[in-house]
Motif scaffolding. Structure first.
Motif, mmCIF file in Angstrom:
data_model
loop_
_atom_site.group_PDB
_atom_site.id
_atom_site.type_symbol
_atom_site.label_atom_id
_atom_site.label_comp_id
_atom_site.label_asym_id
_atom_site.label_seq_id
_atom_site.Cartn_x
_atom_site.Cartn_y
_atom_site.Cartn_z
ATOM 1 N N THR A 232 0.854 -1.203 -0.153
ATOM 2 C CA THR A 232 -0.170 0.011 0.207
ATOM 3 C C THR A 232 1.009 1.160 -0.078
ATOM 4 O O THR A 232 0.623 2.262 -0.647
ATOM 5 C CB THR A 232 -0.870 0.036 1.170
ATOM 6 O OG1 THR A 232 -1.658 -1.324 1.365
ATOM 7 C CG2 THR A 232 -1.905 1.213 1.034
ATOM 8 N N ARG A 233 1.771 1.125 0.590
ATOM 9 C CA ARG A 233 2.862 2.546 0.861
ATOM 10 C C ARG A 233 3.475 2.717 -0.456
ATOM 11 O O ARG A 233 3.836 3.720 -1.076
ATOM 12 C CB ARG A 233 3.888 2.244 1.849
ATOM 13 C CG ARG A 233 3.469 2.318 3.229
ATOM 14 C CD ARG A 233 4.297 2.580 4.252
ATOM 15 N NE ARG A 233 5.319 1.185 4.512
ATOM 16 C CZ ARG A 233 5.002 0.417 5.330
ATOM 17 N NH1 ARG A 233 3.886 0.404 6.159
ATOM 18 N NH2 ARG A 233 5.610 -0.743 5.156
ATOM 19 N N GLN A 234 4.050 1.407 -1.208
ATOM 20 C CA GLN A 234 4.581 1.704 -2.403
ATOM 21 C C GLN A 234 3.798 2.335 -3.446
ATOM 22 O O GLN A 234 3.960 3.032 -4.294
ATOM 23 C CB GLN A 234 5.131 0.292 -2.668
ATOM 24 C CG GLN A 234 6.274 -0.186 -2.009
ATOM 25 C CD GLN A 234 6.660 -1.814 -2.551
ATOM 26 O OE1 GLN A 234 5.989 -2.463 -3.080
ATOM 27 N NE2 GLN A 234 7.980 -1.972 -2.239
ATOM 28 N N LYS A 235 2.222 1.648 -3.408
ATOM 29 C CA LYS A 235 1.108 2.157 -4.390
ATOM 30 C C LYS A 235 1.175 3.663 -4.178
ATOM 31 O O LYS A 235 1.197 4.706 -4.967
ATOM 32 C CB LYS A 235 0.013 1.269 -4.411
ATOM 33 C CG LYS A 235 -1.042 1.799 -5.130
ATOM 34 C CD LYS A 235 -2.321 1.145 -5.029
ATOM 35 C CE LYS A 235 -3.299 1.856 -5.852
ATOM 36 N NZ LYS A 235 -4.708 0.978 -5.603
ATOM 37 N N ALA A 236 1.017 4.048 -2.848
ATOM 38 C CA ALA A 236 0.857 5.354 -2.588
ATOM 39 C C ALA A 236 1.991 6.591 -2.924
ATOM 40 O O ALA A 236 1.713 7.509 -3.693
ATOM 41 C CB ALA A 236 0.683 5.643 -1.074
ATOM 42 N N VAL A 237 3.253 5.858 -2.792
ATOM 43 C CA VAL A 237 4.416 6.716 -3.196
ATOM 44 C C VAL A 237 4.676 6.883 -4.758
ATOM 45 O O VAL A 237 4.810 8.085 -5.312
ATOM 46 C CB VAL A 237 5.725 5.965 -2.398
ATOM 47 C CG1 VAL A 237 6.885 6.801 -3.160
ATOM 48 C CG2 VAL A 237 5.820 6.066 -1.063
#
Length: 311
Positions: A232-237
């Motif tokens: 999720t963090r990678q997608k957000a970034v």
């Protein structure tokens, strides 16, 4: 009173920020012309890529296409005007053309900011409500949001122009390289209370409403990032970094322009004042297509395949 009567209905404005640079003006002309061609080429390329590839017919890319179209609109409203003025020996512009120029630049800026706010809302739904994203962000809603990003800023600017154009003016000199509504209002020798109140209200609607939406969505996105999985963090970034960079670039440039309008900048070198005044109108149209073309994986892959590069 005689001076006020003489200038009450000016037929033209003089742009006083231009100064004689001799033959260097041809070099400046070529640099700006090259920049304009690159901006047109980059934005048109990405618009065509998004429109011609069905895999990119998603809300995020539709909003990007809307953003790139606005870059074309804004740069076309500015660069031909600048190029003509650079080669001209007399830097004057007729009053109707000046107000049209103001409408183009102001509408570009307001649509840009509203479009970025809508994109932040789209990223919020994709990251914070992934299971309901397709239900919430339907094609009909995408169309409505694209129309809203165009319509309500344009109405606000029409109101601004309709209030400032009938003003009685005590001068016709604008200390800029392009037409600016605030500079014209400062020339007024009639009461400007109504336009000042309207300007305050329209600023709250056009600027602070999108700003509140942007802040709200990113607070929610940050909460999900800190509490979510690594994926999720990678997608957000990956999806939010270009948007944040574009938003910051535009906001910093716009702040330069606001500061110049509100404070005495006579002690600042003229070239620096011109650069700061033009930054938000010249860099953003190039910054966005380059940034999104490099950062968005799908767009980058398709562009590389078009030019025969290895992915």
């Amino acid at each position: 009173m005689r001076n006020s009567s003489f200038y009450s209905h000016v037929s033209y404005f003089t742009l006083a920020a231009y100064f004689d640079i001799g033959l260097i003006k041809y070099l400046v002309f070529m640099v700006l012309m090259s920049l304009y061609i690159v901006i047109i080429s980059a934005n048109v390329l990405l618009i065509v890529v998004i429109c011609m590839n069905r895999s990119l017919h998603e809300p995020m890319y539709i909003f990007l296409c809307s953003l790139f179209m606005n870059e074309l609109y804004g740069s076309t409203g500015l660069f031909p005007f600048l190029l003509i003025q650079i080669l001209s020996d007399i830097h004057t512009v007729s009053a109707p053309l000046c107000y049209l120029h103001i409408f183009c630049l102001y509408s570009y800026a307001t649509v840009e900011f509203t479009n970025l706010a809508v994109m932040s809302y789209d990223r919020y739904l994709a990251i914070c409500c992934p299971l309901h994203y397709n239900t919430l962000m339907t094609f009909k809603r995408v169309v409505v949001l694209v129309v809203v990003t165009r319509l309500h800023p344009l109405l606000a600017i029409v109101g601004t122009i309709s209030l400032s154009s009938p003003l009685q003016l005590c001068g016709n000199i604008i200390d800029k390289v392009y037409c600016d509504n605030f500079s014209i209002v400062k020339l007024a020798c009639s009461d400007t209370t109504v336009i000042n109140i309207y300007g305050l209200i329209s600023t709250c609607v056009v600027v602070f409403s999108p700003l509140i939406l942007i802040l709200y969505t990113y607070i929610k996105i940050l909460k999900v990032c800190f509490s979510g999985s690594k994926q999720t963090r990678q997608k957000a970034v990956s999806t939010c970094t270009p948007h944040l960079a574009s938003l910051l670039n535009f906001s910093v440039g716009a702040c330069f322009e606001v500061l110049q309008n509100r404070f005495n900048m006579n002690n600042v070198p003229n070239i620096l004042r011109i650069f700061l005044s033009l930054y938000w109108l010249t860099c953003q149209p190039l910054f966005n297509p380059v940034l999104y073309g490099l950062k968005m994986c799908k767009i980058r892959t398709i562009c590389k395949s078009l030019f025969g590069c290895r992915v």
